[in-house]
Design a protein around this motif. Structure first.
Motif, short mmCIF file in Angstrom:
data_model
loop_
_atom_site.label_atom_id
_atom_site.label_comp_id
_atom_site.label_asym_id
_atom_site.label_seq_id
_atom_site.Cartn_x
_atom_site.Cartn_y
_atom_site.Cartn_z
N LEU A 120 0.82 -1.20 0.00
CA LEU A 120 0.00 0.00 0.00
C LEU A 120 0.86 1.26 0.00
O LEU A 120 0.58 2.22 -0.72
N ARG A 121 1.92 1.25 0.80
CA ARG A 121 2.82 2.41 0.81
C ARG A 121 3.45 2.61 -0.56
O ARG A 121 3.55 3.73 -1.07
N ALA A 122 3.87 1.52 -1.18
CA ALA A 122 4.49 1.60 -2.50
C ALA A 122 3.49 2.12 -3.54
O ALA A 122 3.84 2.96 -4.38
N GLU A 123 2.27 1.64 -3.49
CA GLU A 123 1.25 2.07 -4.45
C GLU A 123 0.95 3.57 -4.28
O GLU A 123 0.73 4.29 -5.27
N TYR A 124 0.93 4.02 -3.06
CA TYR A 124 0.68 5.45 -2.80
C TYR A 124 1.77 6.31 -3.43
O TYR A 124 1.48 7.24 -4.18
N PHE A 125 3.02 5.99 -3.15
CA PHE A 125 4.11 6.79 -3.71
C PHE A 125 4.19 6.64 -5.23
O PHE A 125 4.52 7.59 -5.94
N PHE A 126 3.88 5.45 -5.73
CA PHE A 126 3.89 5.24 -7.18
C PHE A 126 2.83 6.11 -7.85
O PHE A 126 3.07 6.69 -8.91
N SER A 127 1.65 6.22 -7.23
CA SER A 127 0.57 7.02 -7.80
C SER A 127 0.95 8.50 -7.85
O SER A 127 0.44 9.25 -8.68
N ARG A 128 1.86 8.90 -6.98
CA ARG A 128 2.31 10.30 -6.92
C ARG A 128 3.63 10.51 -7.67
O ARG A 128 4.17 11.61 -7.67
N ARG A 129 4.13 9.43 -8.26
CA ARG A 129 5.41 9.44 -8.96
C ARG A 129 6.57 9.86 -8.06
O ARG A 129 7.58 10.41 -8.52
#
Length: 271
Positions: A120-129
């Motif tokens: 979830l943490r990775a997906e959050y930062f990925f969504s924000r580039r």
């Protein structure tokens, strides 16, 4: 998180990390909820976590736009409210969850408890580039950094992220989550915080949402994956059918979930 043996296959969710001879293990306990404590399952149609109905007298605490807490609160839920294992089979006990997060599990027995939290943490930062923030600590002196991985493999898309996360799942676990967080007083609990017990056995669950009443009392939702790897889901409250799926910060010193009992002092927030 993926090397299990004998009794651990039955009793625990095991995470193993072998780096330069360093063994890093995380495990979870078997679900032991008393059926007499089980509340009714989800009746309402919910699309995101923030659609889950509140207890009477509570409103969701305010979160700034763009924060991890706000992103998590808006996370989509599956229409099919069935928790499935990594192999597509439904878990045996379908009465211990309220809703299922729309988050892929993969087809390997990898994305278990702490893994799903890190995902979830990775997906959050990925969504924000914010790719440079997608990094996780393994054994002593070992850091798994998505930016380095993507540069090496020339893959900056979501498929590349998932290949990177498989490496994280294999080599990191509850110790990683514990190392990357710091204590939070439960009276200040926020969405995105985690309850974590590092070790063998160990477990990690994420606070999916938080609400508050006029007197400042807070209630919260908890989400988890488990062993074997399975869909991440919002758990019920096995000891308070009236409040379920919400949990209250008051009461004893422990938080009793369907598969694990945390001490309140094990609540942590990201550094």
């Amino acid at each position: 998180m993926k090397y299990t043996t004998g009794a651990f296959i039955v009793l625990f969710c095991v995470t193993a990390l072998l780096i330069a001879g360093f063994k890093h293990i995380t495990a979870e306990a078997t679900i032991t909820t008393k059926s007499s404590y089980l509340p009714a399952v989800q009746k309402e149609v919910v699309i995101t976590i923030q659609d889950i109905p509140l207890p009477e007298g509570f409103i969701r605490i305010k979160e700034d736009t763009g924060t991890f807490a706000e992103w998590l609160r808006n996370f989509p839920l599956k229409k099919d409210n069935t928790v499935r294992l990594y192999n597509g089979q439904p878990v045996e006990q379908q009465y211990l969850h309220y809703a299922v997060l729309n988050l892929s599990t993969g087809d390997k027995d990898l994305q278990q408890c702490a893994d799903a939290v890190m995902r979830l943490r990775a997906e959050y930062f990925f969504s924000r580039r914010e790719y440079n923030k997608i990094c996780f600590a393994g054994g002593p002196g070992t850091i798994y950094n998505y930016t380095d991985f993507a540069r090496k493999h020339g893959n900056w898309n979501h498929d590349g992220l998932m290949k990177f996360m498989e490496t994280v799942f294999i080599n990191c676990g509850t110790y990683t989550v514990d190392d990357m967080t710091q204590p939070r007083a439960i009276k200040n609990i926020q969405p995105g915080d985690v309850f974590v017990k590092a070790g063998a056995p160990g477990h990690a669950m994420i606070v999916a949402d938080v609400a508050e009443n006029a007197t400042g009392e807070r209630v919260f939702l908890l989400a988890q994956s488990f062993m074997p790897a399975q869909d991440m889901h919002i758990v019920i409250n096995p000891v308070n059918a009236t409040l379920s799926p919400w949990y209250n910060i008051h009461g004893g010193s422990n938080i009793e979930t369907p598969g694990w009992v945390f001490e309140k002092k094990q609540l942590k927030t990201w550094k």
